[in-house]
Design an enzyme around this catalytic site. Sequence first.
Site, PDB file in Angstrom:
ATOM      1  N   ASP A  49       0.820  -1.212   0.000  1.00  0.00           N
ATOM      2  CA  ASP A  49       0.000   0.000   0.000  1.00  0.00           C
ATOM      3  C   ASP A  49       0.852   1.260   0.000  1.00  0.00           C
ATOM      4  OD1 ASP A  49      -2.206  -1.625   0.054  1.00  0.00           O
ATOM      5  OD2 ASP A  49      -3.199  -0.542   1.675  1.00  0.00           O
ATOM      6  N   ASN A  93      -4.786  -2.078  -4.303  1.00  0.00           N
ATOM      7  CA  ASN A  93      -5.967  -2.181  -3.444  1.00  0.00           C
ATOM      8  C   ASN A  93      -5.789  -1.286  -2.216  1.00  0.00           C
ATOM      9  OD1 ASN A  93      -8.499  -3.057  -2.730  1.00  0.00           O
ATOM     10  ND2 ASN A  93      -7.821  -4.994  -1.857  1.00  0.00           N
ATOM     11  N   ASP A 326     -10.591  -2.445  12.481  1.00  0.00           N
ATOM     12  CA  ASP A 326      -9.606  -3.401  11.970  1.00  0.00           C
ATOM     13  C   ASP A 326      -9.194  -4.401  13.046  1.00  0.00           C
ATOM     14  OD1 ASP A 326      -9.645  -2.321   9.457  1.00  0.00           O
ATOM     15  OD2 ASP A 326      -7.879  -1.077   9.739  1.00  0.00           O
ATOM     16  N   GLU A 354     -11.169  -4.597   2.254  1.00  0.00           N
ATOM     17  CA  GLU A 354     -10.520  -5.336   1.167  1.00  0.00           C
ATOM     18  C   GLU A 354     -11.378  -6.478   0.646  1.00  0.00           C
ATOM     19  OE1 GLU A 354      -7.136  -3.190   3.126  1.00  0.00           O
ATOM     20  OE2 GLU A 354      -9.136  -3.907   3.641  1.00  0.00           O
ATOM     21  N   HIS A 400      -5.173  -9.006   3.696  1.00  0.00           N
ATOM     22  CA  HIS A 400      -4.063  -9.185   4.624  1.00  0.00           C
ATOM     23  C   HIS A 400      -4.535  -9.491   6.038  1.00  0.00           C
ATOM     24  CE1 HIS A 400      -4.294  -4.730   5.924  1.00  0.00           C
ATOM     25  NE2 HIS A 400      -5.276  -4.928   5.081  1.00  0.00           N
ATOM     26  N   ARG A 401      -5.593  -8.855   6.482  1.00  0.00           N
ATOM     27  CA  ARG A 401      -6.034  -9.058   7.864  1.00  0.00           C
ATOM     28  C   ARG A 401      -6.709 -10.419   8.040  1.00  0.00           C
ATOM     29  NH1 ARG A 401      -4.184  -4.964  10.296  1.00  0.00           N
ATOM     30  NH2 ARG A 401      -4.252  -2.866   9.413  1.00  0.00           N
ATOM     31  N   LYS A 428       0.473  -6.363   1.904  1.00  0.00           N
ATOM     32  CA  LYS A 428      -0.247  -5.090   1.851  1.00  0.00           C
ATOM     33  C   LYS A 428       0.168  -4.185   3.000  1.00  0.00           C
ATOM     34  CE  LYS A 428      -4.984  -3.271   1.844  1.00  0.00           C
ATOM     35  NZ  LYS A 428      -4.893  -2.435   0.644  1.00  0.00           N
TER      36      LYS A 428
END
Length: 666
Positions: A49, A93, A326, A354, A400-401, A428
Amino acid sequence: MEFLDLPPMLGAAGTVRLPGSKSISNRVLLLAALAEGETDIRDLLSSDDVDRMLDALRALGVPWRREGDSLNYRVTGVGGPFPVKSADLFLGNAGTAMRPLTAALAVLGGAYTLRGVPRMHERPIGDLVDALRALGCRIDYSGQPGYPPLTIGTPALQLDRPIPVRGDVSSQFLTALLMALPLAADQAPAGGIVIEVQGELISKPYIDITLKLLARFGVAVQREGWQRFTIARGSRYRSPGQIHVEADASSASYFIAASALSTGANDQNGLKIEGVGLDSIQGDIRFVDAARQMGADITGEPGALRVRPGRWPLQAIDLDCNHIPDAAMTLAVMALYADGPSTLRNIASWRVKETDRLAAMACELRKLGASVDEGLDFLRITPIAPGGWRAAAIATYDDHRMAMCASLAAFNPGGLPVRIQDPRCVAKTFPDYFETLFGIAQPRANVPVICIDGPTASGKGTLAGAVAARLGWHYLDSGALYRLTGLAARQQGVALDAAHEPRLAELARTLPLRFADGRVWLDGQDVSEAIRAEQAGMDASRVSALPAVRTALLDLQRAAARLPGLVADGRDMGTVIFPTAPLKIFLTAGVQERAERRHRQLQARGVSVTLEGLCADLQERDARDQARATAPLKPAPDALPLDNSRLSIEQSVEQVLAWWQARQPF
């Protein structure tokens, strides 16, 4: 790497240093680019990112440079409009790049296109576009209305009335406006530029980050509650000179959870997380409160957190997670280890991240054995009963998370492995996430090892290295250790025979070696090519026949078995070094085939040899290796034979991976 298999883990202890915050990194980069003066940015996040933002700024004419191999950057601000007035910007993204750049470019004007990966083109941006259009910006959709890609033209700004923006979809829309509108402050009415939030503002802590960073760059925004924001007429961005990017509080949540889930970590100091403290400006630091509520023992230190296991099982929670959108994903996995059902509320924003994280999390937790109720803006998670855990291959949705959260399932009490699909998506925000996790995690049982044994020139090293790369595992070239021992002996004038066995064993025990960047170093000297010479191979065969040398290298080789796994090649990996390895392979090929391979290799390196001589040498080495008294060359009783005489390396790799897959419970 299509997948990464995580063996069951027992706990986490030690020290971990977190990378910089994505939210802060991309905000700071854009502010530094727009400000007057040079800004030194310390500890910027290195991730996909942030790379997208850096690429975009360079394409827009913003000078920046990285200081060597550090994470420190110097950005020369343009103090207003970007020098490049027309550009096609690919932003992957990266929502933290797409939203604020859209606003800044729309306010400044030009001829710009902003686009990304297919998932970015599914992430709504219509509310931000509507707000920008309302103040006179020219923005058109290049595809589906309400979504990127976008084209931007020259605005006719109208700043004499409040600018409305919805606050209940994404806080990034308001952040984008707050960062962009100071660029038009010279045209503002006497009362300044006013933004009015329509509906409830979600993720308020992220707006707080934005306001604090704006202040660092000389723009003080007046806030009336969370509904009305005023940017004073004449506001201008000015560099603070130097700014530090604190570590990512969202990333800290995974390690806080790992320590809280530790049921067998033997380090009484627990886990120290460096780079972010309780005084962080990031809203996700409030994850600490939620983790404490579940039973984690967390204390603050200057710029760090200390976490120890506390209550077990964890305490179930019912929590409004709007303030930690998040980090709340981590709570969803922690809920699997609780003493009752947990409910995470007010998380509708998960659906426009995402991926649709609400649906994705519900689906993947069910694979593990949990009962999950999914609502429009909540998840209710019933923990998995004893004996109810299932081994699962977890889809990550290029998110990613999702990947980082899924890793926490490997701490399950059932001792089951977990497969993470597409683990590379962590790049990311945290490219080294798994390496960092493995550095502090303790395996519940032996680390899995794949042994590939075979005679000289059978291609075992090439095969083992390729398999390790596909699995994301460590690679042990045991032959290199014996070659290094032989080379060290020659450098010190020690004969390679039984009479000097004690001295050779001492050399092996104290080898000053280092493996880095695909190279091999002996006492500070790069010997990568030297140990591949024919003489080094023959020396390795001689010293490996000496029992004292083999004993000296035994512990060194076994210590190479580290999370998440090891692929080891040699002549006794499956028989002596790792006798309990779950997969053992004995690689074979005819002497003629092996000699022809070696002949091609040596010719390519400019070494003149005859095929007949190589055949004779290989036969001699095979006989010596098979006849030695200690650990003779032979297949382990449970080894699978693989004759690669007529197989390409790709075919051999696929066969090994198929055998590995057949042994997995997924």
